[in-house]
Design a protein around this motif. Structure first.
Motif, PDB file in Angstrom:
ATOM      1  N   LEU A  76     -10.227  17.367 -23.372  1.00 51.54           N
ATOM      2  CA  LEU A  76     -11.513  17.124 -22.721  1.00 51.54           C
ATOM      3  C   LEU A  76     -11.578  17.740 -21.332  1.00 51.54           C
ATOM      4  O   LEU A  76     -12.002  17.097 -20.373  1.00 51.54           O
ATOM      5  N   ASP A  77     -11.155  19.004 -21.211  1.00 53.77           N
ATOM      6  CA  ASP A  77     -11.368  19.687 -19.937  1.00 53.77           C
ATOM      7  C   ASP A  77     -12.455  20.749 -20.044  1.00 53.77           C
ATOM      8  O   ASP A  77     -12.893  21.268 -19.028  1.00 53.77           O
ATOM      9  N   SER A  78     -12.894  21.052 -21.266  1.00 47.72           N
ATOM     10  CA  SER A  78     -14.063  21.921 -21.417  1.00 47.72           C
ATOM     11  C   SER A  78     -14.720  21.625 -22.764  1.00 47.72           C
ATOM     12  O   SER A  78     -14.033  21.266 -23.728  1.00 47.72           O
ATOM     13  N   TRP A  79     -16.022  21.818 -22.797  1.00 45.29           N
ATOM     14  CA  TRP A  79     -16.791  21.464 -23.991  1.00 45.29           C
ATOM     15  C   TRP A  79     -16.318  22.243 -25.207  1.00 45.29           C
ATOM     16  O   TRP A  79     -16.283  21.709 -26.324  1.00 45.29           O
ATOM     17  N   ASP A  80     -15.935  23.504 -25.040  1.00 42.43           N
ATOM     18  CA  ASP A  80     -15.574  24.315 -26.197  1.00 42.43           C
ATOM     19  C   ASP A  80     -14.224  23.928 -26.801  1.00 42.43           C
ATOM     20  O   ASP A  80     -13.843  24.445 -27.850  1.00 42.43           O
ATOM     21  N   GLN A  81     -13.503  23.003 -26.161  1.00 41.34           N
ATOM     22  CA  GLN A  81     -12.278  22.458 -26.754  1.00 41.34           C
ATOM     23  C   GLN A  81     -12.513  21.113 -27.438  1.00 41.34           C
ATOM     24  O   GLN A  81     -11.673  20.668 -28.219  1.00 41.34           O
ATOM     25  N   ALA A  82     -13.634  20.467 -27.123  1.00 41.49           N
ATOM     26  CA  ALA A  82     -13.878  19.114 -27.647  1.00 41.49           C
ATOM     27  C   ALA A  82     -15.378  18.840 -27.735  1.00 41.49           C
ATOM     28  O   ALA A  82     -15.887  17.934 -27.075  1.00 41.49           O
ATOM     29  N   PRO A  83     -16.110  19.598 -28.544  1.00 34.74           N
ATOM     30  CA  PRO A  83     -17.572  19.444 -28.570  1.00 34.74           C
ATOM     31  C   PRO A  83     -18.029  18.030 -28.940  1.00 34.74           C
ATOM     32  O   PRO A  83     -18.802  17.409 -28.197  1.00 34.74           O
ATOM     33  N   ALA A  84     -17.577  17.510 -30.068  1.00 33.01           N
ATOM     34  CA  ALA A  84     -18.021  16.177 -30.493  1.00 33.01           C
ATOM     35  C   ALA A  84     -17.389  15.084 -29.637  1.00 33.01           C
ATOM     36  O   ALA A  84     -18.037  14.088 -29.290  1.00 33.01           O
ATOM     37  N   ALA A  85     -16.118  15.256 -29.284  1.00 27.69           N
ATOM     38  CA  ALA A  85     -15.419  14.229 -28.507  1.00 27.69           C
ATOM     39  C   ALA A  85     -16.062  14.021 -27.147  1.00 27.69           C
ATOM     40  O   ALA A  85     -16.116  12.895 -26.637  1.00 27.69           O
ATOM     41  N   SER A  86     -16.555  15.092 -26.530  1.00 29.52           N
ATOM     42  CA  SER A  86     -17.171  14.945 -25.207  1.00 29.52           C
ATOM     43  C   SER A  86     -18.444  14.115 -25.293  1.00 29.52           C
ATOM     44  O   SER A  86     -18.726  13.292 -24.414  1.00 29.52           O
ATOM     45  N   GLU A  87     -19.213  14.285 -26.363  1.00 27.41           N
ATOM     46  CA  GLU A  87     -20.430  13.478 -26.521  1.00 27.41           C
ATOM     47  C   GLU A  87     -20.079  12.029 -26.851  1.00 27.41           C
ATOM     48  O   GLU A  87     -20.704  11.101 -26.327  1.00 27.41           O
ATOM     49  N   LEU A  88     -19.070  11.838 -27.694  1.00 23.69           N
ATOM     50  CA  LEU A  88     -18.656  10.473 -28.022  1.00 23.69           C
ATOM     51  C   LEU A  88     -18.180   9.746 -26.774  1.00 23.69           C
ATOM     52  O   LEU A  88     -18.502   8.565 -26.570  1.00 23.69           O
ATOM     53  N   GLU A  89     -17.424  10.439 -25.924  1.00 22.72           N
ATOM     54  CA  GLU A  89     -16.948   9.805 -24.699  1.00 22.72           C
ATOM     55  C   GLU A  89     -18.111   9.383 -23.818  1.00 22.72           C
ATOM     56  O   GLU A  89     -18.120   8.266 -23.266  1.00 22.72           O
ATOM     57  N   ALA A  90     -19.125  10.235 -23.698  1.00 21.47           N
ATOM     58  CA  ALA A  90     -20.281   9.889 -22.867  1.00 21.47           C
ATOM     59  C   ALA A  90     -20.987   8.652 -23.419  1.00 21.47           C
ATOM     60  O   ALA A  90     -21.388   7.755 -22.660  1.00 21.47           O
TER      61      ALA A  90
END
Length: 461
Positions: A118-132
């Motif tokens: 989770l340091d950039s969106w292109d490494q964790a697209p779905a995970a970043s939204e789930l975290e938010a």
């Protein structure tokens, strides 16, 4: 249906062949966990540190051999399980160390396989939204606006002090109770803040008159003082008088941080939530779901009242959040943590919240709190034991009647060395107490009686 290939530790866990590669290895792990548990035979390996270390050295053998060992996974998992302190054992009750839920552990496996960062969106697209989504929901449960994920209470407390320092523009003084977690004064030291002001907590919680006096004596510019209260002390699980502390902070223009690493899970319980009344008045709140949330480590959060406070974490690295990428709509994740590379610990939390719901988690909280009250009743009725006080959450302090501090310490170490029970220790009222922290919802009343019988049998007469 094709026959899956044999287990090969050099194959990838993800990709099209990942499931075939993993299944035989998972069977190996589960079998080794079971054989290791049975070899251990109790909550802790017997023999003390030297014996445990010797067994692990024997099992590990040559760590980096010239040729790989096909039995490495089974052997090392077995050795780790045999030498573990097992929080799922009812007699392992020393620390805020919970047995994790199966669903949460399974979700954690998925994270390990997908390996997002989770340091950039292109490494964790779905995970970043789930975290938010999940961090906002948990912040709202505490009456605040947003939250960021941390490794636990220590990082959350340090981050709370950092936000206070940066948003005030420099000088800030920490004021905390003598009952506060050690990570708070350590964070002040790490951040170069002045020596904290320590307020007495003679009954285990902050003395309000002493806090009022300290805030009056330290009067300075608005926001120059940061008061840290505790909701669930490490020693006894006590909760500071949060509404009154919030009132004093408002009257003196002080910022309020509440360390609810231990007690934050009470938010899920309709029966116990009122013990956290006043938490919504804090500027920042530490939450820790690898305690009263039954998550595998790590599962910490820092909730904030004002999302703008998080702006001080913003960093720019062209390879992670270039201006033209963010302007084009790619989310910027660098301002969501002090860390760069970090795994999405939020998945296991999200699975738990959705699978159990508030009522399911609340029932687990209610169960361990009830077990603690039952243990306190057994101790109170037993002439051979002295009870410190009724439990506020799920921590019970007691000691053999008439025992010296040296004898209390020796009883605990004897049980540890023999691998029969894992109890903590706490010093309150200038006396040493045995500490039972009940976080296993499957603990039964007869387990509690067995624990006391072990302590009684290990106490010199």
């Amino acid at each position: 249906m094709s026959t899956p290939p044999p287990a090969d530790p050099a194959r990838l866990a993800s990709g099209t062949e990942g499931p075939h590669a993993l299944r035989p290895l998972l069977d190996t792990v589960l079998d080794a966990l079971d054989t290791g548990r049975r070899a251990r035979g109790g909550p802790l390996p017997a023999g003390g540190p030297e014996a445990v270390a010797a067994r692990m050295r024997d099992a590990a053998g040559e760590i980096l051999p010239d040729r790989g060992d096909p039995d490495a996974l089974r052997a090392l998992v077995h050795a780790l399980a045999e030498g573990a302190a097992d929080p799922a054992d009812p007699l392992c009750a020393a620390h805020l160390h919970c047995p994790p839920l199966a669903a949460a552990a399974a979700a954690d496996l998925a994270v390990s396989i997908l390996n997002p960062s989770l340091d950039s969106w292109d490494q964790a697209p779905a995970a970043s939204e789930l975290e938010a989504l999940v961090t906002r929901e948990l912040a709202h449960a505490a009456g605040l606006a947003d939250a960021v994920v941390t490794t636990g209470g220590t990082e959350s407390n340090q981050l709370a002090l950092l936000l206070a320092r940066e948003n005030h523009g420099g000088g800030i003084r920490l004021v905390h109770g003598a009952n506060a977690h050690h990570s708070l004064p350590r964070a002040a030291w790490l951040l170069g803040l002045p020596e904290p002001v320590v307020v007495p907590a003679p009954s285990g919680t902050i003395d309000l008159a002493a806090l009022h006096s300290a805030l009056t004596d330290l009067a300075g510019p608005r926001g120059s003082l940061l008061v840290a209260a505790t909701a669930g002390t490490t020693d006894a699980g006590l909760v500071d008088p949060l509404p009154e502390i919030a009132g004093l902070c408002a009257a003196h223009g002080a910022r309020l941080h509440i360390d609810a690493a231990h007690g934050g899970g009470l938010l899920f319980s309709d029966r116990h939530r009122d013990k956290l009344t006043g938490i919504e008045a804090a500027h920042t709140v530490t939450l820790d779901l690898h305690k009263l949330g039954w998550q595998p480590v790590a599962a910490g959060l820092l909730a904030v009242r004002h999302p703008r406070d998080l702006a001080v974490l913003h960093q720019r690295a062209d390879y992670l959040n270039a201006d033209d990428d963010t302007e084009a709509g790619l989310p910027d994740l660098l301002g969501r943590s002090l860390r760069t590379t970090r795994r999405p610990d939020i998945l296991k939390i999200a699975v738990t919240l959705k699978a159990l719901g508030r009522s399911g988690l609340g029932a687990l909280v209610d169960t361990v709190c009830a077990r603690a009250r039952e243990l306190a009743d057994l101790i109170h009725a037993h002439p051979g034991f002295e009870l410190y006080d009724r439990p506020t959450i799920s921590t019970v302090l007691f000691r053999p009647t008439g025992a010296t501090d040296e004898a209390v310490a020796a009883v605990r170490r004897r049980l540890l060395s023999e691998g029969r029970a894992v109890l903590g220790r706490a010093r309150l009222d200038d006396r040493l107490w045995l500490k039972a922290t009940l976080l296993n919802p499957e603990t039964r009343p007869d387990d509690l009686a067995a624990l006391l019988k072990l302590v009684e049998g290990s106490t010199p007469q």
